[in-house]
Design a protein around this motif. Structure first.
Motif, mmCIF file in Angstrom:
data_model
loop_
_atom_site.group_PDB
_atom_site.id
_atom_site.type_symbol
_atom_site.label_atom_id
_atom_site.label_comp_id
_atom_site.label_asym_id
_atom_site.label_seq_id
_atom_site.Cartn_x
_atom_site.Cartn_y
_atom_site.Cartn_z
ATOM 1 N N ILE A 86 0.931 -0.970 0.048
ATOM 2 C CA ILE A 86 0.099 -0.141 0.119
ATOM 3 C C ILE A 86 0.824 1.213 0.019
ATOM 4 C CG2 ILE A 86 -1.592 1.480 1.300
ATOM 5 C CD1 ILE A 86 -2.697 -1.412 2.532
ATOM 6 N N LEU A 87 2.076 1.213 0.960
ATOM 7 C CA LEU A 87 2.846 2.345 0.967
ATOM 8 C C LEU A 87 3.522 2.647 -0.348
ATOM 9 C CD1 LEU A 87 4.362 1.672 4.418
ATOM 10 C CD2 LEU A 87 2.825 3.691 3.920
ATOM 11 N N THR A 88 3.848 1.803 -1.140
ATOM 12 C CA THR A 88 4.586 1.629 -2.430
ATOM 13 C C THR A 88 3.616 2.151 -3.260
ATOM 14 O OG1 THR A 88 6.026 -0.159 -1.874
ATOM 15 C CG2 THR A 88 5.557 0.561 -4.244
ATOM 16 N N GLU A 89 2.577 1.877 -3.210
ATOM 17 C CA GLU A 89 1.084 2.528 -4.266
ATOM 18 C C GLU A 89 1.103 4.226 -4.037
ATOM 19 O OE1 GLU A 89 -2.137 -0.068 -3.483
ATOM 20 O OE2 GLU A 89 -1.218 -1.514 -4.793
ATOM 21 N N LEU A 90 1.229 4.467 -2.845
ATOM 22 C CA LEU A 90 0.978 5.911 -2.363
ATOM 23 C C LEU A 90 2.329 6.535 -2.653
ATOM 24 C CD1 LEU A 90 -0.550 5.611 1.156
ATOM 25 C CD2 LEU A 90 -1.733 6.011 -1.118
ATOM 26 N N GLY A 91 3.600 5.845 -3.000
ATOM 27 C CA GLY A 91 4.683 6.481 -3.512
ATOM 28 C C GLY A 91 5.583 6.718 -2.278
ATOM 29 N N LEU A 92 5.205 5.942 -1.194
ATOM 30 C CA LEU A 92 6.265 6.378 0.113
ATOM 31 C C LEU A 92 7.063 4.982 0.333
ATOM 32 C CD1 LEU A 92 3.170 7.247 2.391
ATOM 33 C CD2 LEU A 92 4.964 8.777 1.278
ATOM 34 N N PRO A 93 8.113 5.301 1.263
ATOM 35 C CA PRO A 93 8.832 4.140 1.425
ATOM 36 C C PRO A 93 8.226 3.128 2.185
ATOM 37 C CG PRO A 93 9.933 6.235 2.245
ATOM 38 C CD PRO A 93 8.734 6.527 1.774
ATOM 39 N N GLU A 94 8.626 1.799 2.082
ATOM 40 C CA GLU A 94 8.160 0.794 2.876
ATOM 41 C C GLU A 94 7.974 0.964 4.414
ATOM 42 O OE1 GLU A 94 9.574 -3.142 1.458
ATOM 43 O OE2 GLU A 94 9.118 -2.736 -0.588
ATOM 44 N N ASP A 95 9.051 1.511 4.729
ATOM 45 C CA ASP A 95 9.345 1.723 6.550
ATOM 46 C C ASP A 95 8.743 3.124 6.873
ATOM 47 O OD1 ASP A 95 11.033 3.279 5.109
ATOM 48 O OD2 ASP A 95 12.958 2.847 6.465
ATOM 49 N N TYR A 96 7.985 3.779 6.050
ATOM 50 C CA TYR A 96 7.592 5.022 6.403
ATOM 51 C C TYR A 96 6.753 5.247 7.608
ATOM 52 C CZ TYR A 96 5.208 9.579 5.315
ATOM 53 O OH TYR A 96 4.984 10.902 5.518
ATOM 54 N N LEU A 97 5.865 4.103 8.041
ATOM 55 C CA LEU A 97 5.122 4.122 9.297
ATOM 56 C C LEU A 97 5.886 3.231 10.330
ATOM 57 C CD1 LEU A 97 1.470 3.236 7.701
ATOM 58 C CD2 LEU A 97 2.829 5.617 8.413
ATOM 59 N N GLU A 98 7.094 2.869 10.198
ATOM 60 C CA GLU A 98 8.044 2.513 11.187
ATOM 61 C C GLU A 98 8.829 3.354 12.019
ATOM 62 O OE1 GLU A 98 10.538 -0.610 9.935
ATOM 63 O OE2 GLU A 98 8.816 -1.696 8.920
ATOM 64 N N TYR A 99 8.442 3.569 13.230
ATOM 65 C CA TYR A 99 9.188 4.847 14.171
ATOM 66 C C TYR A 99 10.518 4.234 14.439
ATOM 67 C CZ TYR A 99 10.531 8.381 17.471
ATOM 68 O OH TYR A 99 11.085 9.278 18.427
#
Length: 331
Positions: A86-99
């Motif tokens: 889903i993050l890739t589809e949004l154009g975001l890195p795969e670890d975008y939601l990992e703090y």
């Protein structure tokens, strides 16, 4: 390593403020992603379920917890893969939601075991530089800005070398002392008439040593003796007075400026001996700045002090013409 309590408290406050700001920024980023793809919130909620709860459920039913753990890992992997997609589809890195904490060593706790972590030490160093800057011109009084051009090249008959040659040696000693400062760096006695660079080089040492995270106390001898006298005779406030004494006796580097300008009394002689002797026994470094020669100090403070200064301090003479006066004349 000793940490000044009041400076460490300020460093911790800034450290935790920065941690909170990073966490808040992550939450804002997280909510923005959830708004674009609500499924991400559901996935993260499921991933945050605790493994201990699943294992305890399996145990209560008499089942082998290893089966539950394996099932959990498989499910979590599926969820992680879905989130990455889903993050890739949004154009975001795969670890975008990992703090991820700023410090991988302590996880932004500031402490590793019982020791202060290097990340918090950097905050401490900055706060200490701020503290010293209230007393000293750390930017203007540094090893980089020190100039030998103010010292004459004609030999001084009393010392057998020129002020320039002497200061080349003194500068090298002070710079090496600051750049290699550690637990056993020893002690320095800087003596000579006013306006010859004693305070300048002491400030340069203080700036360099504090920048590397060591605790530095820079004060005039008269003020320190007054604090000790107030403490002894109950004129200082309890905790604050005790904290000041701890700073004086336990800091990594104590620099006492203007030794000898105070009124010399039996108490002052005793206080100086206590500072010098205690710090020698605990192998804590001290720098003394004075307008008096070692012989004059011996007559002023007694044989016990003189013996320790001669045996345990590297003595650095300052001589030549008053630089402050020369600068005024050339302005």
């Amino acid at each position: 390593m000793f940490y000044d309590g009041k400076i460490l408290r300020r460093a911790e406050a800034r450290f935790h403020d920065d941690c909170r700001r990073r966490e808040e920024e992550f939450r804002r980023r997280q909510e923005a992603a959830y708004a674009r793809a609500p499924r991400l919130r559901q996935i993260d909620a499921e991933l945050s379920a605790t493994m201990s709860r699943i294992i305890s459920t399996a145990l209560r039913r008499g089942a082998d917890p290893r089966t539950a753990v394996a099932s959990l890992k498989e499910r979590n992997l599926d969820l992680q893969n879905e989130r990455a997609r889903i993050l890739t589809e949004l154009g975001l890195p795969e670890d975008y939601l990992e703090y991820r904490p700023a410090c991988s060593l302590c996880g932004d706790a500031g402490i590793r075991g019982e020791a202060v972590c290097v990340c918090l030490r950097r905050y401490y160093a900055k706060e200490q530089q701020t503290e010293l800057s209230r007393l000293l011109d750390l930017a203007g009084q540094s090893f980089d800005t020190f100039s030998l051009d103010w010292y004459d090249q004609e030999p001084d008959p009393s010392f057998g070398v020129s002020p320039r040659e002497n200061m080349e040696t003194v500068y090298e000693v002070c710079a090496n002392y600051a750049h290699t400062f550690g637990k056993r760096s020893g002690n320095l006695l800087l003596y000579g008439k006013p306006g010859l660079g004693k305070t300048f080089l002491s400030a340069a040492i203080a700036g360099e040593v504090s920048k590397n995270g060591f605790s530095v106390v820079y004060d005039t001898a008269g003020h320190v003796f007054a604090q000790m006298e107030d403490r002894k005779f109950g004129r200082s406030e309890g905790e604050s007075g005790g904290e000041e004494m701890e700073r004086i006796f336990r800091c990594d580097l104590l620099i006492l400026d203007d030794l000898g300008t105070e009124m010399t009394t039996a108490f002052v002689q005793s206080a100086l001996y206590e500072i010098v002797n205690t710090r020698l026994l605990e192998r804590r470094s001290t720098i003394l700045n004075t307008n008096f020669s070692p012989d004059e100090l011996a007559r002023r403070y007694g044989a016990q002090i003189a013996s320790r200064l001669e045996g345990e301090y590297q003595i650095l003479p300052f001589f030549g013409r008053d630089i402050r006066r020369l600068k005024k004349e050339r302005c």
